[in-house]
Design a protein around this motif. Structure first.
Motif, PDB file in Angstrom:
ATOM      1  N   ILE A   1       0.863  -1.172   0.000  1.00 40.12           N
ATOM      2  CA  ILE A   1       0.000   0.000   0.000  1.00 40.12           C
ATOM      3  C   ILE A   1       0.906   1.231   0.000  1.00 40.12           C
ATOM      4  N   PRO A   2       0.729   2.147  -0.952  1.00 43.50           N
ATOM      5  CA  PRO A   2       1.591   3.344  -0.961  1.00 43.50           C
ATOM      6  C   PRO A   2       1.539   4.054   0.379  1.00 43.50           C
ATOM      7  N   ASP A   3       2.642   4.698   0.745  1.00 45.31           N
ATOM      8  CA  ASP A   3       2.721   5.380   2.029  1.00 45.31           C
ATOM      9  C   ASP A   3       1.505   6.279   2.210  1.00 45.31           C
ATOM     10  N   GLY A   4       0.733   6.001   3.240  1.00 42.75           N
ATOM     11  CA  GLY A   4      -0.527   6.697   3.406  1.00 42.75           C
ATOM     12  C   GLY A   4      -0.385   8.122   3.881  1.00 42.75           C
ATOM     13  N   TYR A   5       0.729   8.459   4.502  1.00 46.18           N
ATOM     14  CA  TYR A   5       0.835   9.735   5.162  1.00 46.18           C
ATOM     15  C   TYR A   5       1.702  10.697   4.363  1.00 46.18           C
ATOM     16  N   LEU A   6       1.286  10.954   3.139  1.00 47.64           N
ATOM     17  CA  LEU A   6       2.002  11.966   2.379  1.00 47.64           C
ATOM     18  C   LEU A   6       1.789  13.319   3.045  1.00 47.64           C
ATOM     19  N   GLY A   7       0.565  13.563   3.470  1.00 52.04           N
ATOM     20  CA  GLY A   7       0.243  14.656   4.366  1.00 52.04           C
ATOM     21  C   GLY A   7       0.583  16.046   3.878  1.00 52.04           C
TER      22      GLY A   7
ATOM     23  N   PRO B   1       9.837  13.508 -14.492  1.00 51.46           N
ATOM     24  CA  PRO B   1      10.383  12.922 -13.258  1.00 51.46           C
ATOM     25  C   PRO B   1      10.395  13.954 -12.136  1.00 51.46           C
ATOM     26  N   LEU B   2      10.083  13.477 -10.937  1.00 49.45           N
ATOM     27  CA  LEU B   2       9.969  14.363  -9.784  1.00 49.45           C
ATOM     28  C   LEU B   2      10.998  13.998  -8.724  1.00 49.45           C
ATOM     29  N   SER B   3      11.489  14.987  -8.021  1.00 55.15           N
ATOM     30  CA  SER B   3      12.305  14.743  -6.837  1.00 55.15           C
ATOM     31  C   SER B   3      11.387  14.610  -5.632  1.00 55.15           C
ATOM     32  N   GLY B   4      11.949  14.230  -4.489  1.00 55.92           N
ATOM     33  CA  GLY B   4      11.166  14.118  -3.264  1.00 55.92           C
ATOM     34  C   GLY B   4      10.572  12.741  -3.071  1.00 55.92           C
ATOM     35  N   ASP B   5      10.151  12.477  -1.829  1.00 56.82           N
ATOM     36  CA  ASP B   5       9.556  11.196  -1.463  1.00 56.82           C
ATOM     37  C   ASP B   5       8.806  11.379  -0.150  1.00 56.82           C
ATOM     38  N   SER B   6       8.265  10.316   0.380  1.00 49.60           N
ATOM     39  CA  SER B   6       7.320  10.412   1.487  1.00 49.60           C
ATOM     40  C   SER B   6       7.931  10.855   2.803  1.00 49.60           C
ATOM     41  N   TYR B   7       9.146  10.454   3.123  1.00 48.37           N
ATOM     42  CA  TYR B   7       9.695  10.653   4.463  1.00 48.37           C
ATOM     43  C   TYR B   7      10.651  11.829   4.541  1.00 48.37           C
ATOM     44  N   MET B   8      10.341  12.888   3.844  1.00 47.92           N
ATOM     45  CA  MET B   8      11.177  14.082   3.819  1.00 47.92           C
ATOM     46  C   MET B   8      10.273  15.279   3.577  1.00 47.92           C
TER      47      MET B   8
ATOM     48  N   LYS C   1      10.085  17.514   1.276  1.00 46.61           N
ATOM     49  CA  LYS C   1       9.556  17.572  -0.088  1.00 46.61           C
ATOM     50  C   LYS C   1       8.846  16.250  -0.383  1.00 46.61           C
ATOM     51  N   ALA C   2       7.674  16.117   0.188  1.00 43.52           N
ATOM     52  CA  ALA C   2       6.902  14.877   0.055  1.00 43.52           C
ATOM     53  C   ALA C   2       6.243  14.851  -1.318  1.00 43.52           C
ATOM     54  N   GLN C   3       6.569  13.861  -2.112  1.00 44.72           N
ATOM     55  CA  GLN C   3       6.124  13.865  -3.500  1.00 44.72           C
ATOM     56  C   GLN C   3       5.980  12.449  -4.028  1.00 44.72           C
TER      57      GLN C   3
ATOM     58  N   PRO D   1       3.944  10.249  -7.553  1.00 42.22           N
ATOM     59  CA  PRO D   1       3.416  10.567  -8.888  1.00 42.22           C
ATOM     60  C   PRO D   1       2.033  11.191  -8.885  1.00 42.22           C
ATOM     61  N   THR D   2       1.150  10.743  -7.994  1.00 41.39           N
ATOM     62  CA  THR D   2      -0.232  11.214  -8.007  1.00 41.39           C
ATOM     63  C   THR D   2      -0.599  12.042  -6.777  1.00 41.39           C
ATOM     64  N   ALA D   3       0.358  12.328  -5.924  1.00 41.85           N
ATOM     65  CA  ALA D   3       0.064  13.091  -4.710  1.00 41.85           C
ATOM     66  C   ALA D   3       1.281  13.904  -4.316  1.00 41.85           C
ATOM     67  N   GLY D   4       1.026  15.083  -3.806  1.00 43.40           N
ATOM     68  CA  GLY D   4       2.132  15.939  -3.396  1.00 43.40           C
ATOM     69  C   GLY D   4       1.641  17.328  -3.052  1.00 43.40           C
ATOM     70  N   VAL D   5       2.464  18.322  -3.336  1.00 39.63           N
ATOM     71  CA  VAL D   5       2.150  19.702  -2.963  1.00 39.63           C
ATOM     72  C   VAL D   5       1.058  20.238  -3.879  1.00 39.63           C
ATOM     73  N   SER D   6      -0.156  20.324  -3.368  1.00 42.54           N
ATOM     74  CA  SER D   6      -1.247  20.885  -4.173  1.00 42.54           C
ATOM     75  C   SER D   6      -1.137  22.403  -4.244  1.00 42.54           C
ATOM     76  N   GLU D   7      -0.571  23.005  -3.215  1.00 37.80           N
ATOM     77  CA  GLU D   7      -0.234  24.435  -3.235  1.00 37.80           C
ATOM     78  C   GLU D   7       0.882  24.664  -2.231  1.00 37.80           C
ATOM     79  N   ARG D   8       1.690  25.663  -2.496  1.00 41.28           N
ATOM     80  CA  ARG D   8       2.729  26.082  -1.547  1.00 41.28           C
ATOM     81  C   ARG D   8       2.630  27.599  -1.386  1.00 41.28           C
ATOM     82  N   MET D   9       2.511  28.021  -0.144  1.00 39.47           N
ATOM     83  CA  MET D   9       2.406  29.447   0.155  1.00 39.47           C
ATOM     84  C   MET D   9       3.446  29.792   1.206  1.00 39.47           C
ATOM     85  N   ILE D  10       4.271  30.782   0.932  1.00 39.61           N
ATOM     86  CA  ILE D  10       5.219  31.313   1.913  1.00 39.61           C
ATOM     87  C   ILE D  10       4.991  32.815   1.950  1.00 39.61           C
ATOM     88  N   VAL D  11       4.459  33.297   3.070  1.00 34.74           N
ATOM     89  CA  VAL D  11       4.037  34.694   3.090  1.00 34.74           C
ATOM     90  C   VAL D  11       4.213  35.284   4.480  1.00 34.74           C
ATOM     91  N   SER D  12       4.582  36.552   4.498  1.00 34.60           N
ATOM     92  CA  SER D  12       4.718  37.320   5.727  1.00 34.60           C
ATOM     93  C   SER D  12       3.633  38.380   5.721  1.00 34.60           C
TER      94      SER D  12
END
Length: 805
Positions: A251-257, A727-734, A736-738, A740-751
């Protein structure tokens, strides 16, 4: 004959050209109007919609309701099919769109009765929220109606889109509940079976509550669980052939989170707090989110009232900014993984179930599921006063499901109030009363303050161990009351000036008891983020981006060490493929980089070894089962939580009683697992083993599959609807969790107050129309981690909505 062939070719060419022109015409006619004026019913004053070159709108209106209308208008024009899938997903109404293939899924979803709960929840909304939701709903339908033709997906399916309803917006929220919560109680069920088949000590070792990877915001003690000895469990007590032909799949790592973290103004270059938010979800086309900036007067009754301006992302189907910044505060979410779903083990006699007060009658109800091109089907359901019944997937037991989502009070639109909040204390109070799937809520303000709490309506927990199915005798008072807002866990301005959450355990002590354990992620990713933050003395936005993009394989290095120790002892002279394997692993980059063969081999070894051990333990435990256990795969223990910590303990301590007798010792299993990986890769690439290893880069396994839901229905040209398969970098236990079908849906860095320096990424563009210039816009910045601005750019298009009286 040649003339016949020529004429046939000409006819085919004309037919293809005609079809292509027709398809293009449909796509062109379903593009939204970007410039000019449009009269619409449902607004009181004109609304300005300015888009930048990326299609990001700035919506300016004279009231919050008019802005909600315009937001709905844009969602209806650019994302209606996505919204339709979302409401149908939680309501169990996909069969009417896709036919029999979706029937079993719909049948499962209908037991939640989310359309009924949505109606009840709307009745509880205050008048102001109802007015905003009503305006949004009218806007969605006006936007859809203003298109010259329906979105292309409905032409493909031969359907007419149905109008949006107010209840549909809350069904969108319920789809997020389904994605973010363990709605089936899988973890509770699996842990319950482990305990039934063994003991509490074995359960605590297989699925430990705390691990060495934990990094809660307030540190607490961690005591390593003892490894049960051969008198408690002994896989070698069974013959080798008992473990032959083990069943089950990985089962793919469930906690991509998700990740979010914050740093206070005391450690930033500007004195303002900075918030980072990576919401990791299933990736799809179009993207989950829709970027928006909204602006309206804070009080329409006051002349020259202060203008509210909020920038962030909306969820198509809802009128509010989900995460973003209003200049005073910026806020972000990660899934909390508290215990929001519990299973209650029922004792049933005929049409009755047992309670502490005696027997009660099962409430039976029927629902009709419409199926495209087929007669409708009536389905029977039963429920208890705790919640609907469900059969166990592992045993012959029947459970009732208790879930916060079933309480109409748990879902509301209180998050709208964040738009006007000026301080973190105001934001915390709003978050604690907001009706969403309970989330880690991280917030910072322009004064430099930061805080963490839980957003969502929480139950008041009792002393029952709800990490396992609850006996009906103990369930009557379970979740009887909601947790008082004064009791919510919260941390404000920690001494280290840093906050971090990444789906692992955040709370400690009494706060943890209030939240329960709904399956926290193994904390390797969160701990890596914490350590990176603590190693930086002063921050700007780029520093937080570097933390978010961290793809160092610190956790996976534990498996690399096993490989190096194993192959150092093995005979490599007669096994050139092992020598090549060793060389790649020795020379890995230490990161999950697309071109890295060494990381790929370590990851494959990790997966192969884990599955072998998990299956053998699963089969051993099932031998001690009775007739109440169903025929389930040997890999069933994957449904427990933190079992990977148990596996690493076994590999490091090598207790022989936990090893299948198929192997003399653990080192032999390690070597055979390496050989198995080599054989599998040789078969996959259809070349000799040494050659296969050269081809086995991490990117060739971790290739983006961000697809439109209908692309597979279109041969040859279907991939045109998808995002690039790169091809994508990153993986579940770091960080940059990435996948093929799941990962960063949005990234926001704001002050907050310094939004012009903010950074934003999204895994696709604004539009759901493939010929729009906004369809794939932004994908490359997302894929490469390139800096791209948080704020919308200069105006390129301007549409004005005018009242139609």
């Amino acid at each position: 004959m040649s003339r016949w062939i020529r004429n046939t070719f000409i006819l085919l060419f004309i037919a293809v050209l005609f079809i292509s022109l027709a398809c293009y015409s449909i796509l062109y006619m379903s593009l939204p109007q970007l410039n000019g004026e449009q009269k619409v019913p449902g607004i009181h004053h004109s609304v300005s919609i300015k888009r930048d070159a990326h299609g990001v709108p700035v919506i300016t209106g004279s009231s919050r309701s008019d802005v909600a209308f315009a937001t709905g208008y844009l969602h209806g024009q650019e994302r209606f099919f996505q919204m339709d899938l979302s409401r149908r997903n939680s309501a169990g109404e996909l069969s009417a769109m896709f036919g029999r293939i979706a029937f079993d899924f719909d049948k499962q979803q209908r037991r939640h009765r989310f359309r009924k709960i949505a109606t009840e929840a709307i009745a509880l909304l205050p008048p102001e929220q109802k007015a905003i939701l009503s305006a949004y709903t009218n806007g969605v339908n006006a936007g859809l109606e203003a298109l010259h033709t329906k979105p292309f997906e409905y032409w493909m399916l031969g359907l007419k889109p149905k109008p949006w309803k107010m209840q549909d917006s809350l069904l969108t929220v319920f789809s997020m509940y389904l994605e973010l919560n363990d709605s089936k109680g899988k973890i509770d069920e699996t842990k319950g079976l482990i305990k039934t088949l063994s003991s509490q000590k074995i359960l605590d070792f297989i699925s430990p509550e705390k691990t060495r990877w934990d990094s809660p915001l307030i540190a607490d003690g961690y005591q390593q669980q003892p490894i049960p000895n051969k008198d408690e469990i002994n896989l070698r007590s069974e013959p080798s052939d008992f473990y032959a032909k083990l069943t089950g799949k990985l089962i793919p790592d469930g906690y991509l989170g998700s990740n979010n973290f914050a740093v206070s103004g005391k450690v930033t270059t500007t004195g303002h707090a900075i918030i980072e938010d990576d919401m990791h979800l299933g990736l799809r086309v179009p993207t989950v989110w829709y970027r928006t900036q909204i602006s309206y007067p804070e009080n329409i009754k006051q002349p020259n009232a202060k203008q509210v301006r909020v920038t962030g992302v909306t969820l198509p189907g809802l009128p509010n900014i989900v995460v973003g910044s209003n200049g005073h505060i910026a806020w972000a979410f990660t899934n909390s993984y508290g215990d929001w779903v519990d299973l209650i083990k029922l004792k049933i006699n005929g049409n009755e179930y047992y309670t502490n007060q005696g027997r009660a009658k099962l409430d039976t109800w029927y629902d009709t599921i419409d199926i495209k091109d087929e007669p409708s089907v009536e389905v029977k359901y039963q429920t208890t006063h705790w919640g609907p019944t469900k059969p166990s997937s592992l045993t012959t037991d029947t459970f009732a499901t208790a879930w916060t989502a079933y309480n109409p009070k748990s879902t509301n639109l209180n998050m709208l109030e964040l738009e006007k909040a000026n301080t973190i204390k105001q934001a915390i109070a709003i978050a604690n009363k907001s009706g969403i799937p309970p989330q880690n809520f991280t917030v910072g303000d322009d004064k430099g303050n930061i805080a963490w709490t839980i957003a969502g309506i929480l139950p008041e927990r009792d002393n029952v161990d709800s990490s396992l199915p609850i006996p009906y005798q103990l369930a009557d008072k379970h979740w009887e009351n909601l947790l008082a807002k004064s009791e919510y866990p919260k941390i404000i301005n920690p001494q280290n000036n840093r906050i971090w959450t990444a789906n692992a355990r955040v709370a400690s002590g009494n706060d943890l008891a209030k939240l329960g354990d709904g399956g926290y992620a193994l904390g390797a990713r969160q701990k890596q983020i914490r350590n990176a933050l603590l190693n930086i003395k002063q921050f700007n936005e780029k520093d937080l981006l570097d933390v978010a993009l961290d793809d160092r394989a610190l956790y996976m290095n534990n498996w690399r060490k096993i490989i190096l120790a194993t192959l150092k002892q093995a005979n490599l002279k007669s096994h050139p493929e092992r020598g090549a394997f060793l060389s790649y692993v020795q020379n890995w980059s230490g990161r999950a980089e697309p071109n890295d063969v060494g990381y790929r081999l370590v990851r494959e070894f990790h997966d192969t070894l884990n599955m072998t051990v998990i299956k053998s333990i699963g089969r051993y435990l099932l031998k001690h089962s009775d007739s109440q256990v169903k025929d389930i795969p040997d890999s069933w223990i994957q449904g427990a939580n933190h079992e990977r910590e148990m596996l690493l303990r076994l590999y490091q301590d090598k207790p022989i009683n936990w090893l299948s007798p198929q192997y003399k010792n653990w080192d032999q299993l390690f070597l055979k697992s390496i050989d198995k990986v080599i054989t599998q890769l040789s078969k996959q690439y259809n070349v000799k083993p040494v050659e296969a290893l050269k081809l086995a880069t991490w990117g060739s396994r971790n290739t983006a599959e961000i697809n439109h839901p209908l692309s597979r229905a279109l041969p040859i040209i279907g991939s045109w609807l998808d995002m690039p398969h790169i091809p994508l970098s990153g993986d579940s236990y770091m960080p940059k969790a990435q996948r093929p079908t799941a990962g960063v849906s949005e990234r926001m860095i704001v002050s907050p107050g310094n939004e012009q320096s903010g950074i934003f990424h999204m895994s696709g563009g604004q539009s759901g129309n493939p010929i729009s210039p906004f369809y794939k816009d932004g994908f490359n910045n997302w894929a490469n981690g390139t800096d791209s601005p948080f704020l919308p750019g200069p105006e390129e298009y301007h549409l004005i909505l005018l009242p139609k009286h």
